[in-house]
Design an enzyme around this catalytic site. Sequence first.
Site, PDB file in Angstrom:
ATOM      1  N   ASP A   1       0.827  -1.194   0.000  1.00  0.00           N
ATOM      2  CA  ASP A   1       0.000   0.000   0.000  1.00  0.00           C
ATOM      3  C   ASP A   1       0.868   1.252   0.000  1.00  0.00           C
ATOM      4  O   ASP A   1       1.948   1.277   0.594  1.00  0.00           O
ATOM      5  CB  ASP A   1      -0.894  -0.017   1.239  1.00  0.00           C
ATOM      6  CG  ASP A   1      -1.991   1.032   1.190  1.00  0.00           C
ATOM      7  OD1 ASP A   1      -2.577   1.216   0.110  1.00  0.00           O
ATOM      8  OD2 ASP A   1      -2.267   1.654   2.225  1.00  0.00           O
TER       9      ASP A   1
ATOM     10  N   GLU B   1       0.955  -0.282  -5.010  1.00  0.00           N
ATOM     11  CA  GLU B   1       0.071   0.826  -5.328  1.00  0.00           C
ATOM     12  C   GLU B   1       0.917   2.084  -5.530  1.00  0.00           C
ATOM     13  O   GLU B   1       1.423   2.658  -4.573  1.00  0.00           O
ATOM     14  CB  GLU B   1      -0.942   1.047  -4.200  1.00  0.00           C
ATOM     15  CG  GLU B   1      -1.886   2.206  -4.477  1.00  0.00           C
ATOM     16  CD  GLU B   1      -2.557   2.739  -3.224  1.00  0.00           C
ATOM     17  OE1 GLU B   1      -3.771   3.022  -3.283  1.00  0.00           O
ATOM     18  OE2 GLU B   1      -1.864   2.879  -2.185  1.00  0.00           O
TER      19      GLU B   1
ATOM     20  N   ASP C   1     -10.445   2.289  -3.017  1.00  0.00           N
ATOM     21  CA  ASP C   1     -10.166   3.722  -2.899  1.00  0.00           C
ATOM     22  C   ASP C   1     -10.886   4.530  -3.981  1.00  0.00           C
ATOM     23  O   ASP C   1     -11.551   5.525  -3.700  1.00  0.00           O
ATOM     24  CB  ASP C   1      -8.656   3.994  -3.006  1.00  0.00           C
ATOM     25  CG  ASP C   1      -7.894   3.563  -1.766  1.00  0.00           C
ATOM     26  OD1 ASP C   1      -8.418   3.749  -0.653  1.00  0.00           O
ATOM     27  OD2 ASP C   1      -6.778   3.032  -1.906  1.00  0.00           O
TER      28      ASP C   1
END
Length: 290
Positions: free
Chosen positions: A67, A92, A176
């Site tokens: 992340d 990410e 998200d």
Amino acid sequence: MAGDVRKEILEEKPNFDYQIQLKKKQWLVDFNGAPDIDHLNTRVQRELSDWMNWIKTEIGFDGWRFDFAKGYSPDITKLYMGNTRPEFAVGEIWNPLSYGSDGKPNNDQDGHRRELTEWVKAVGGSATAFDFTTKGILQAALVEGELWRLKDSNGGPPGMIGLMPENAVTFVDNHDTGSTQKHWPFPSDKVMQGYVYILTHPGIPSIIYDHFFDWGLKEEISKLAMIRIKNGIRASSTVRILASDPDLYVAAIDDKIIAKIGPRYEAGHLVPTNFRIATCGNDYVVWEKQ
């Protein structure tokens, strides 16, 4: 994570030099939602690696999602990849597209996708990255009626899948961008066209739970997934773009299937006679070779 070393590794304002860890400015990105971790600390590296290996061997996880991977050096990700050797890992790297004065994405997003490929290379080549370039271009093309955006200057896909498809995880939305947070949602009336694109094209496609179970799209998405599996479409499959007009995009993948998205239906002249419709829906068709 051991409680007795918590103060050592978690601080609101760490005193270690970010410039040592983060060699390039693009990785000097802060995130206020969590405390910083001193990944240069060898004890942190050892104990975090031990914990990751524990949840892999004892709990059964076989892959990692890194992340906010632009918040720490790729060298750190590479270290944990080497220490844990997961079967799959994805990072990410969410950076904004480049935009023109008209508020639309610029035609050339090569720099954006190369940030993704550079991260994969820096990590050692064994990890993948979420293909934010493809998501951004695809939804802009559908919203604006500018499907010509889906062909780059070299005649291939304009996202990360056009450069390093084996390491590109494609998606329409995630927790998200869509779902309940909706930071950058795909247009709801064009979601299936998005899945037609990612499930027929190279890359490693992913499907969000919401679309599959909550939106009533399970049957349509499942058909596309089965077409992909049946015809052996892989992350490294080849794409031959047959049309990229404002209202029509048609591409042949491995010369086994042909996918069409866009409101124009005059695409029959692009489809050989030995292809038959495998599935179709609102503004999309997929043909299979017989």
